[in-house]
Write an enzyme that holds these catalytic residues in place. Structure first.
Site, PDB file in Angstrom:
ATOM      1  N   GLU A   1       0.325  -1.247 -85.349  1.00 43.21           N
ATOM      2  CA  GLU A   1       0.447  -2.376 -84.432  1.00 43.21           C
ATOM      3  C   GLU A   1       1.721  -3.111 -84.831  1.00 43.21           C
ATOM      4  OE1 GLU A   1      -1.524  -6.637 -83.144  1.00 43.21           O
ATOM      5  OE2 GLU A   1      -1.749  -5.857 -85.157  1.00 43.21           O
TER       6      GLU A   1
ATOM      7  N   ASP B   1      -2.637  -2.811 -89.131  1.00 36.41           N
ATOM      8  CA  ASP B   1      -2.537  -4.110 -88.474  1.00 36.41           C
ATOM      9  C   ASP B   1      -1.176  -4.763 -88.722  1.00 36.41           C
ATOM     10  OD1 ASP B   1      -3.825  -6.527 -87.187  1.00 36.41           O
ATOM     11  OD2 ASP B   1      -3.321  -7.377 -89.149  1.00 36.41           O
TER      12      ASP B   1
END
Length: 589
Positions: free
Chosen positions: A288, A251
């Site tokens: 990401e 993330d």
């Protein structure tokens, strides 16, 4: 043996307790001492039985704190930890050889809203649906322990523990084992850039966070501390080694502030490659990032970090604008006529160009030698749906015909396609931002912050769902009964056919970026009223989002492989109706 890194402590004890919290025994830990050259470790020669509850006492305090490396939190993140013996589970995936990402199709899901029960065991019952659809990789939103009963998962505070309301670590083992039995790889979303706002006791043990240096979600993790880096690296290895997962989605890696000579992402890639060699199966790392920086996915030999892939938000933004016509906020630049062509051919739209949303030049170009499957592309995902004020999916915004076009764009794209749960049948349920913080002040801050955020963008506060309202969570559950209704079933059949086509036509998984060419065939001014021809080698994808029919040239010997509406031959050309897509390819004998 029990060990804990607690350089802030003057004294450390471990207390074992009954299920209702009553003290059983207390043991002093010896230390602090160094382990692998890192000071601040405490230890005790103590073995705990599976499910035996325990916690740490710091200095002379009497408040039990959970183990920073706890595998199970049966009473939530504020309660004692429970020992977990992972070897008690009998795995049946001994023949599993893994799946490489190249040629794959990802499916992102949230355990808490994927099924009515919201558990890992309930999700197992839906794995056959994914396998029959043609999915190859199931990507789970974070499952690490968070405070409260429901959450997106990005407020986790105990990274080694599986959320108890999902079923805990034993249920997680069952899920991964069941996925492998159906030929599905498992990608686990992990958050290493911040910790949640409730239940984070790590700073009491040691300098896990960098005081005064934060990101949008809280204080930054202190990657300058060797023990903190190892905390992250060992956690990543735990998922792939002990829980048999096939990779991690990392993330918001742009929020990892690391000034070390070797970036932690490169170190993680090195460790993952070594583990892959030991386990004899491919392991995947997907980042990401909003940096548009190919360094993440370039090989280490070329000065990159060597991650497997990264998400391409630019591809999403270009396609979203083409489908919806929305041009507010970060969508503004993607109204350009070359947005869809550029992201299809080059991966990034902002690759050293000016970003009006950021107010600066942004990104770097991806070298042509990089395989296009290293970009994960999607028309919907948890962020792009859930971070809309009402959490509305494309199914609430565009026509059924455009939903079909979205499917064609997603599954014929040069990248690795990813679907968001329910997308395959045009699910009507929104996916909204939900939390269940029990602390009144934190709950109020989250509620007011959400309203203020969207008020700045012109939304009426009355239209912003209350994240703390249980109804917000309930609304976000998939309604599986609707997938068999005619309109939904037709869309799902299209997704199934597209995945099959992608698997059977090598042109659609050709990794060579240079063999994709895109032309704007018609442009009516509105960014959602254009027609495109996307050539994937000898295959052609014809997209018509204009108000009328558009006639496309077709190559001799080409046949219609798939279409979302009836396309009419017109003298060696093809007339494609409004809001329709056609895939052409060389006819096979």
């Amino acid at each position: 043996m029990i060990e804990v890194w607690a350089p802030h402590a003057r004294r450390m004890r471990v207390r074992t307790v009954t299920d209702d919290g009553a003290q059983i025994a207390e043991h002093e830990l010896s230390g602090p001492h160094a382990r692998d050259g890192v000071a601040g470790w405490w230890s005790a020669d103590l073995d705990l039985d599976d499910s035996e509850r325990y916690g740490f006492l710091i200095d002379d305090g009497d408040q039990v704190r959970p183990d920073p490396r706890s595998r199970r939190q049966p009473d939530g993140v504020h309660g004692p930890s429970a020992a977990f013996d992972g070897d008690r589970f009998v795995w049946t995936d001994g023949a599993w050889t893994g799946r490489q990402l190249a040629g794959g199709v990802l499916y992102e899901l949230h355990i808490g809203t994927f099924t009515p029960d919201g558990t890992l065991d309930a999700a197992i019952a839906r794995l056959d649906h994914l396998a029959e659809l043609g999915i190859t990789h199931v990507e789970l939103l974070p499952v690490n322990a968070f405070n409260g009963a429901w959450n997106w998962g990005y407020d986790g505070v105990l990274w080694y523990s599986v959320q108890e309301s999902y079923g805990g670590p034993r249920a997680y083992q069952r899920f991964v084992d069941a996925a492998h039995a159906r030929g599905l790889a498992v990608i686990q979303d992990v958050v290493y850039n911040h910790l949640g706002p409730s239940g984070n006791y790590l700073p009491e043990f040691g300098p896990y966070l960098r005081a005064g240096e934060g990101n949008p979600w809280g204080d930054s993790v202190d990657l300058g501390e060797a023990a903190v880096r190892e905390y992250i690296l060992e956690n990543a290895e735990m998922w792939m080694r002990d829980f048999h997962v096939d990779g991690l989605r990392l993330d918001a890696v742009h929020a990892l502030h690391d000034e070390s000579p070797v970036h932690i992402l490169q170190e993680l890639a090195l460790r993952t490659d070594a583990l892959s060699a030991r386990l004899d199966r491919p392991l995947t790392l997907i980042a990401e990032s909003d940096l548009n920086d190919p360094t993440l996915i370039l090989p280490r030999e070329a000065g990159g970090f060597g991650l497997t892939a990264q998400w391409s938000d630019d591809w999403h933004h270009a396609v979203h604008v083409a489908l919806t016509g929305e041009t507010t906020g970060y969508y503004a630049d993607f109204a350009a006529a070359d947005a869809v062509p550029k992201v299809s051919r080059h991966g990034f739209f902002h690759d050293g160009t000016y970003s009006s949303f950021r107010g600066r030049v942004h990104g770097s170009p991806i070298p042509d030698a990089v395989p296009n499957w290293r970009l994960v592309t999607f028309a919907q995902d948890h962020d792009q749906v859930g971070n809309r004020a009402a959490g509305d999916r494309l199914s609430a915004t565009v026509s059924p015909a455009r939903l079909a076009v979205a499917a064609v764009l997603t599954l014929t794209a040069p990248g690795t396609p990813m679907l968001f749960m329910g997308e395959e049948w045009g699910a009507s349920a929104p996916w909204q931002f939900f939390t269940s913080h029990p602390e009144p002040e934190l709950a109020r801050a989250v509620r007011e912050g959400r309203v203020a955020e969207f008020a700045r963008m012109g939304w009426d506060p009355a239209d912003v769902p209350d994240p703390q309202d249980p109804a917000t969570f309930r609304r976000s559950h998939l309604d599986w009964s609707e997938k068999d209704a005619p309109a939904h079933a037709a869309l799902m059949n299209l997704y199934r056919d597209l995945i099959t086509l992608r698997r059977t036509r090598p042109e659609l998984t050709d990794p060579d970026m240079t063999r994709t060419r895109v032309a704007v065939i018609a442009n009516e001014g509105d960014p959602s009223a254009r027609a495109y021809r996307i050539d994937r080698g000898p295959c052609a994808v014809l997209i018509n989002l204009t108000a009328g029919a558009v006639v496309f040239d077709i190559d001799p010997g080409h046949a219609v492989l798939l279409s979302t509406a009836s396309a009419e031959p017109a003298g060696g050309r093809l007339r494609v109706p409004s809001e329709a897509a056609v895939v052409l390819g060389p006819a096979r004998a």
